[in-house]
Design an enzyme around this catalytic site. Structure first.
Site, mmCIF file in Angstrom:
data_model
loop_
_atom_site.group_PDB
_atom_site.id
_atom_site.type_symbol
_atom_site.label_atom_id
_atom_site.label_comp_id
_atom_site.label_asym_id
_atom_site.label_seq_id
_atom_site.Cartn_x
_atom_site.Cartn_y
_atom_site.Cartn_z
ATOM 1 C CG ASP A 31 -7.187 0.031 9.174
ATOM 2 O OD1 ASP A 31 -5.972 1.109 9.957
ATOM 3 O OD2 ASP A 31 -6.900 0.293 8.076
ATOM 4 N NE ARG A 33 -10.815 0.531 9.431
ATOM 5 C CZ ARG A 33 -11.493 0.403 8.815
ATOM 6 N NH1 ARG A 33 -12.746 -0.843 8.326
ATOM 7 N NH2 ARG A 33 -10.488 0.830 7.359
ATOM 8 C CB SER A 71 -6.185 1.437 0.837
ATOM 9 O OG SER A 71 -6.571 1.377 1.959
ATOM 10 C CD GLN A 131 -3.211 6.867 6.541
ATOM 11 O OE1 GLN A 131 -2.665 7.774 7.027
ATOM 12 N NE2 GLN A 131 -4.310 6.864 6.527
ATOM 13 N NE ARG A 138 -9.674 3.147 14.376
ATOM 14 C CZ ARG A 138 -9.358 2.629 12.889
ATOM 15 N NH1 ARG A 138 -8.148 2.001 12.497
ATOM 16 N NH2 ARG A 138 -10.116 3.152 12.653
ATOM 17 N N GLY A 168 -7.880 10.166 7.015
ATOM 18 C CA GLY A 168 -6.464 10.342 7.511
ATOM 19 C C GLY A 168 -5.500 9.735 6.040
ATOM 20 C CB SER A 210 2.716 5.393 8.239
ATOM 21 O OG SER A 210 1.810 5.650 7.297
ATOM 22 C CE LYS A 245 -3.907 2.825 12.513
ATOM 23 N NZ LYS A 245 -2.538 3.303 10.930
HETATM 24 C C1 S3P Z 1 -4.114 3.013 4.713
HETATM 25 C C2 S3P Z 1 -2.928 3.207 5.380
HETATM 26 C C3 S3P Z 1 -3.095 3.264 7.101
HETATM 27 C C4 S3P Z 1 -4.186 1.965 7.093
HETATM 28 C C5 S3P Z 1 -5.580 3.291 7.072
HETATM 29 C C6 S3P Z 1 -5.320 3.323 5.146
HETATM 30 C C7 S3P Z 1 -3.759 3.480 3.346
HETATM 31 O O1 S3P Z 1 -2.666 3.628 8.118
HETATM 32 O O2 S3P Z 1 -4.914 2.412 8.936
HETATM 33 O O3 S3P Z 1 -6.885 2.414 7.212
HETATM 34 O O4 S3P Z 1 -4.729 3.205 2.591
HETATM 35 O O5 S3P Z 1 -2.279 3.686 3.119
HETATM 36 P P1 S3P Z 1 -1.648 3.480 8.039
HETATM 37 O O6 S3P Z 1 -0.375 3.934 6.844
HETATM 38 O O7 S3P Z 1 -1.549 5.352 8.646
HETATM 39 O O8 S3P Z 1 -0.380 2.728 8.650
#
Ligand code: S3P
Length: 448
Positions: free
Chosen positions: A326, A403, A25, A172, A357, A97, A170, A353
């Site tokens: 995760d 994972r 991240s 993200q 999962r 993602g 989230s 994911k």
């Molecule tokens: C992440 C946020 C998570 C996580 C991903 C990395 C990030 O996803 O599952 O592996 O770096 O912001 P979500 O924001 O969809 O929960």
């Protein structure tokens, strides 16, 4: 790419020290903010996994200058807020993602057209969760059915600031909105009811953005409010990337499950929104000593010392899910070897994911002889108190999910009989040296 089947065989104690890869991240964010800053950003400990390499290629395609010095040491010369240029070709974000969603945020407030795609896993994942809120800044998106990649972005010429309450927990989505807000005048505001990882907020502040974080009252509870002042001057900075707690999770759980193990994991990120797994494993009776807690580049880190332990089942509350989202696949492997029942709740996000999962873990554990109950957003595993059976007669399908691959290899080390997976290649997205590092500790991992 050709599939690479792999088998994990029953393993005795693991011993040694693991040099874990950099946090995924934080690595994505360092490259992206470096590209949006003025001047030079030096990154130490960058994760050189496929996901992050896709982000590096994307930021280069948008005009940033990015060079690799030596393993983990990278330099970025940014273009300044709003300074990215139109890419000449389709941008391929691979399996990531995080890379795709954060980049959509950046592109939404740049006056350019870009097309994003990814591998089969990424092309099946929902993007409307970012394109919907980002449209409010004036950007236009053309996506496939269900808001899926490939997506064409026509970024806004005069971006408006956004005000958005996250409908799902989230990081993200939160980060995509904040990154879009960087190039909009005025204040961009995001409200989250459940705290998610705050690496973007920490790094934005470190690069010189002005952010206010408030605890606010809503009609039915409290929430976190993040207010970003648009069009700041970001200045390139040195970034030191901590070891990834989500990668640490695999040797950590393997060491707990194998009696007599003693494994050291130095410099692991301990961000409170990331360390739900350590809390849960300690509740299960795991012997995890947290030593030398300190700060590295604005993030808390510590050294972990893990010893083989007899675990017992627990109920993991839904509110803990964002801090270990995760880590459920590998926690489910620990639950399989624990005494009694482990109940995991609040897992709806696991279905979107790199694979579904929840389904992949439930199916795989059943193939390895375990009793599991898969609910719409929950998982119950009945532990066998000791080595689970293993010996799956049909390989675990990893479905382009790193994972899932690593979790079932950990299960194989701790089982009575070997566990085979159909494809280990996705591991390179986040933990390229996984096999060699685990073998160095004594893990019996090899070709089928
Ligand atoms: C992440 C946020 C998570 C996580 C991903 C990395 C990030 O996803 O599952 O592996 O770096 O912001 P979500 O924001 O969809 O929960």
């Amino acid at each position: 790419m050709t599939a690479h089947p792999m088998t994990a065989r029953p393993t005795d104690a693991l011993t040694g020290t693991v040099r874990l890869p950099g946090d995924k991240s934080i690595s994505h964010r360092a490259l992206m903010l470096g590209a949006l800053a003025c001047g030079e950003t030096t990154v130490d400990g960058l994760l050189e996994g496929e996901d992050v390499l896709c982000t590096a290629a994307a930021m280069r395609a948008l005009g940033a200058e990015i060079e690799r010095d030596e393993a983990g040491r990278w330099h970025v010369w940014g273009r300044g807020i709003g300074g990215l240029s139109e890419p000449a070709d389709v941008i391929d974000m691979g399996n990531s993602g995080t890379g795709a969603r954060l980049l959509l945020g950046i592109l939404a407030s740049h006056p350019l057209t870009a097309v994003l795609t990814g591998d089969a896993s990424l092309r099946s994942r929902p993007m409307a969760r970012v394109t919907d809120p980002l449209s409010a800044c004036g950007a236009r998106f053309i996506a496939r059915e269900g808001g899926r990649l490939p997506v064409t972005v026509m970024g806004s010429r005069d971006p408006l600031p956004l005000d958005y309450e996250l409908p799902v927990p989230s990081a993200q989505v939160k980060s995509a909105v904040l990154l879009a807000g960087l190039n909009a005048p005025g204040e961009t505001r995001v409200v989250e009811r459940e705290a998610t990882r705050d690496h973007s907020e920490r790094m934005l502040a470190y690069f010189g953005a002005s952010l206010r974080l408030n605890e606010i009252a809503l009609e039915d509870g409290t929430a976190r409010e993040i207010v970003l002042t648009g069009q700041p001057e970001l200045t390139g900075r040195p970034v030191e990337v901590p070891a990834d707690p989500s990668s640490a999770a695999f040797p950590l759980v393997a060491a707990l499950l194998l009696p007599g193990s003693e494994v050291r994991l130095p410099g692991v990120g301990m961000n409170p929104q990331r360390n739900g797994l350590v809390t849960t494993l300690q509740e299960m009776g795991g012997d995890i000593v947290i030593e030398n807690a300190r700060e590295v580049g604005g993030e808390p880190v510590a050294d972990l010392l893990v010893r083989g332990s007899a675990l017992h089942g627990v109920t993991v509350p839904a509110e803990r899910a964002p801090s270990m989202i995760d880590e459920y696949p590998v926690l489910a492997m620990a639950a399989a070897a624990a005494e009694g029942r482990t109940v995991m709740e609040g897992l709806a996000e696991l279905r979107v994911k790199e694979s579904d999962r929840l389904a992949a873990v439930a199916r795989g554990l059943a193939l390895c002889g375990l009793a599991v109950e898969e609910g719409p957003d929950s998982l119950v595993v009945d532990g066998v108190r000791g080595r689970p059976p293993g010996g799956n007669n049909q390989p675990i399908e990893t479905e382009l999910d790193h994972r899932i691959a690593m979790s079932f290899l950990v299960l194989g080390m701790a089982s009575e009989r070997p566990v085979q997976i159909d494809d280990a290649t996705p591991i390179a997205t986040s933990f390229p040296d996984f096999t060699a590092l685990m073998q160095g500790l004594g893990a019996q991992l090899g070709d089928v």
